[in-house]
Enzyme design. Structure first.
Site, PDB file in Angstrom:
ATOM      1  N   GLY A  10       3.398   0.648   5.560  1.00  0.00           N
ATOM      2  CA  GLY A  10       4.553   1.323   6.151  1.00  0.00           C
ATOM      3  C   GLY A  10       4.314   1.798   7.564  1.00  0.00           C
ATOM      4  N   GLN A  34      -2.071   4.186  14.506  1.00  0.00           N
ATOM      5  CA  GLN A  34      -1.055   3.136  14.523  1.00  0.00           C
ATOM      6  C   GLN A  34      -0.699   2.675  15.935  1.00  0.00           C
ATOM      7  OE1 GLN A  34       2.215   4.553  12.081  1.00  0.00           O
ATOM      8  NE2 GLN A  34       0.847   4.968  10.358  1.00  0.00           N
ATOM      9  N   CYS A  55      13.591  16.663 -20.216  1.00  0.00           N
ATOM     10  CA  CYS A  55      14.033  15.368 -19.682  1.00  0.00           C
ATOM     11  C   CYS A  55      14.516  14.540 -20.863  1.00  0.00           C
ATOM     12  CB  CYS A  55      12.921  14.650 -18.918  1.00  0.00           C
ATOM     13  SG  CYS A  55      11.542  14.117 -19.949  1.00  0.00           S
ATOM     14  N   LYS A  76      -8.461   3.473   7.175  1.00  0.00           N
ATOM     15  CA  LYS A  76      -7.468   2.409   7.019  1.00  0.00           C
ATOM     16  C   LYS A  76      -8.148   1.053   6.815  1.00  0.00           C
ATOM     17  CE  LYS A  76      -3.641   4.794   7.475  1.00  0.00           C
ATOM     18  NZ  LYS A  76      -2.793   4.714   8.677  1.00  0.00           N
ATOM     19  N   LEU A  98       0.858  -1.184   0.000  1.00  0.00           N
ATOM     20  CA  LEU A  98       0.000   0.000   0.000  1.00  0.00           C
ATOM     21  C   LEU A  98       0.895   1.235   0.000  1.00  0.00           C
ATOM     22  CD1 LEU A  98      -1.844  -2.355   0.979  1.00  0.00           C
ATOM     23  CD2 LEU A  98      -3.080  -0.659   2.345  1.00  0.00           C
ATOM     24  N   MET A  99       0.828   2.009  -1.082  1.00  0.00           N
ATOM     25  CA  MET A  99       1.760   3.114  -1.301  1.00  0.00           C
ATOM     26  C   MET A  99       1.069   4.461  -1.182  1.00  0.00           C
ATOM     27  SD  MET A  99       4.973   2.335  -2.112  1.00  0.00           S
ATOM     28  CE  MET A  99       5.556   3.573  -3.259  1.00  0.00           C
TER      29      MET A  99
END
EC number: 2.8.1.4
Length: 484
Positions: free
Chosen positions: A289, A298, A457, A267, A185-186
């Site tokens: 994370g 958390q 770029c 969450k 999960l990012m």
């Protein structure tokens, strides 16, 4: 250039079939990653080592090979060597002298030899004989076994002698593709990027799942950092980037859920959605994370409640890691600059959040939530192969491109700082400023809005994407620079 790759020590204690499987996979990964640099790269294997050989001599290519091997899971370290047929011990001295004669004068040194095969001498015999001769012939100050200024290294295998030029550290871990797959999960911040790296470093394939709470800019930023992590540490395998539109889910939570429980409920919704994506991909493990008590959602009681929303195993590589250690590791692996310019939305939706939420209260709050909205978000989820994620984003983006820069215009080099340093852009008579792509959106508004900026770029993909975003934000002074 010839390299001897030493595999991760934990591989060597596996049973013979497992050991062969892992080393075979590592060899396959090396070929896949290095083929971009040398189509004729040769990778061979023995029981506990792999040999990599290229005939190319371009220093940039050779450095690229070393850098890619140092970022490949499964490798403990690798040696750059010169190979010779094994002669007598005087011949071994001569070969070592070829490589170390200029380095030894005035130095305290030692000799280290690793040997495999049947010979009429031991490794210690080689070390004593070669050390004695080199001391007399090369002007060394003396021999020091504990803390030498220089170590003369060699390996002898059967009738082959390898004189070691240099030793490079690897990542360790198991080869990607030999173990199971995970879904990470990012959010694009420090924690999720380091967690993804830790999982990949251990040898687990990491697919990326992003819950879009912040629109196009956030999605682009997370795609960029996910692509960076994959390209640097995991490009031997093809993985997916999954983007789930979560704005409406967040909106439903804001309307229906008590403020103090929003973080935990959000969450839990993410884990439910990630579990559905994982089922689709036949993946049994989720990765986050989170670290203990870093934020209110958390705490241990809240993490337990969050995990109860899924029957998948949830891994948290950073669970007992201090924040500063996470930031330091992000800096080391190259994701810190991405994270510093990444918007973080999950932590700003609750006021006075509960640190010890109760299951019955959370379940009550979730009953107010219309689960059809979550289902709709999953139906609109986009799955893209990570190697095509940036190209797919730039498709159908129509931006004015120029092949020549005019006096008064400013070229913004938005490449990664490493590329800017390796190949500086030079255009006579035109001002060039460096502003890495990951900082462009947050820092562009501080530039002089009376001047016109040309984004540059290597391939034009990132510059088109960011030009499109800046134009949509109301910055009309942006073009793309594509020199002919």
């Amino acid at each position: 250039m010839k390299l001897i790759v030493k595999v991760f020590p934990e591989i060597t204690i596996k049973s013979p079939p497992v050991r062969k499987k892992f080393i075979r996979q590592l060899g396959k990964n090396i070929r896949t990653v290095l083929r971009e640099l040398d189509a004729d790269i040769v990778v061979g294997g023995v029981w506990d080592n792999l040999e990599v050989e290229t005939r190319l001599t371009d220093p940039k290519v050779l450095q690229g090979i070393r850098e890619r091997l140092s970022c490949m899971p499964g490798i403990a370290n690798f040696l750059q060597v010169a190979e010779y047929p094994l002669g007598d011990l005087d011949d071994v001295v001569a070969k070592c002298e070829l490589h170390y004669a200029d380095l030894l004068p005035g130095k305290m040194f030692s000799v280290r030899c690793k040997r495999a095969g049947r010979h009429d001498f031991s490794s210690m015999d080689v070390e004593k004989y070669v050390g004695s001769k080199l001391r007399m012939q090369c002007g060394a100050a003396g021999i020091e076994l504990k803390k030498p200024d220089l170590v003369v290294r060699m390996e002898i295998r059967d009738q082959r002698l390898f004189v070691v030029h240099d030793q490079h550290q690897g990542m360790g871990g198991y080869p990607l593709g030999a173990l199971e797959q995970t879904l990470v999960l990012m959010s694009g911040g420090f924690d999720s990027t380091v967690a993804a790296y830790q999982i990949m470093r251990r040898g687990l394939m990491a697919h990326f799942c992003f819950f879009n709470l912040g629109g196009r800019a956030h999605e682009l930023g997370v795609m960029e950092v996910a692509h960076f992590i994959w390209k640097k540490y995991g490009s031997s395998q093809r993985v997916l980037f999954v983007s789930v539109p979560f704005e409406e889910v967040l909106g439903e939570i804001l309307q229906k859920v008590d403020n103090s429980h929003m973080g935990v409920v959000l969450k839990r919704m993410m884990l439910r959605a990630a579990s559905a994506v994982a089922d689709r991909l036949e993946i049994d493990v989720l990765v986050t994370g989170e670290a203990i008590s870093q934020v209110a959602s958390q705490t241990l009681p809240n993490l337990s409640l969050i995990d109860a929303a899924t029957d998948k195993l949830v891994l948290r590589p950073l669970v007992a890691t201090h924040k500063q250690d996470i930031v330091d590791l992000a800096t080391e692996i190259g994701t810190a600059d991405f994270a510093r310019h990444m918007p973080e939305y999950c932590g700003v939706i609750s006021v006075n959040p509960k640190t010890n939420a109760k299951r019955n209260r959370v379940e009550y709050e979730e009953k107010q939530f219309d689960m059809a909205i979550l289902e709709q978000a999953l139906e609109r989820a986009k799955l893209v192969s990570i190697d095509r994620v940036i190209d797919d984003l730039s498709r159908n983006v129509d931006i004015e491109e120029v092949s020549q820069a005019l006096a008064g215009q400013v070229i913004l080099d938005i490449r990664h700082p490493d590329a800017q340093e390796d190949q500086p852009l030079q255009v006579p008579g035109v001002e060039i400023q460096t502003l890495p792509f990951y900082a462009l959106n947050s820092r562009f508004k501080a530039l002089d809005d009376t001047r016109q900026y040309l984004l540059y770029c290597d391939k034009g993909v990132m510059s088109r994407l960011h030009a499109h975003h800046l134009l949509s934000e109301g910055h009309a002074n942006v073009r793309v620079y594509r020199p002919s």
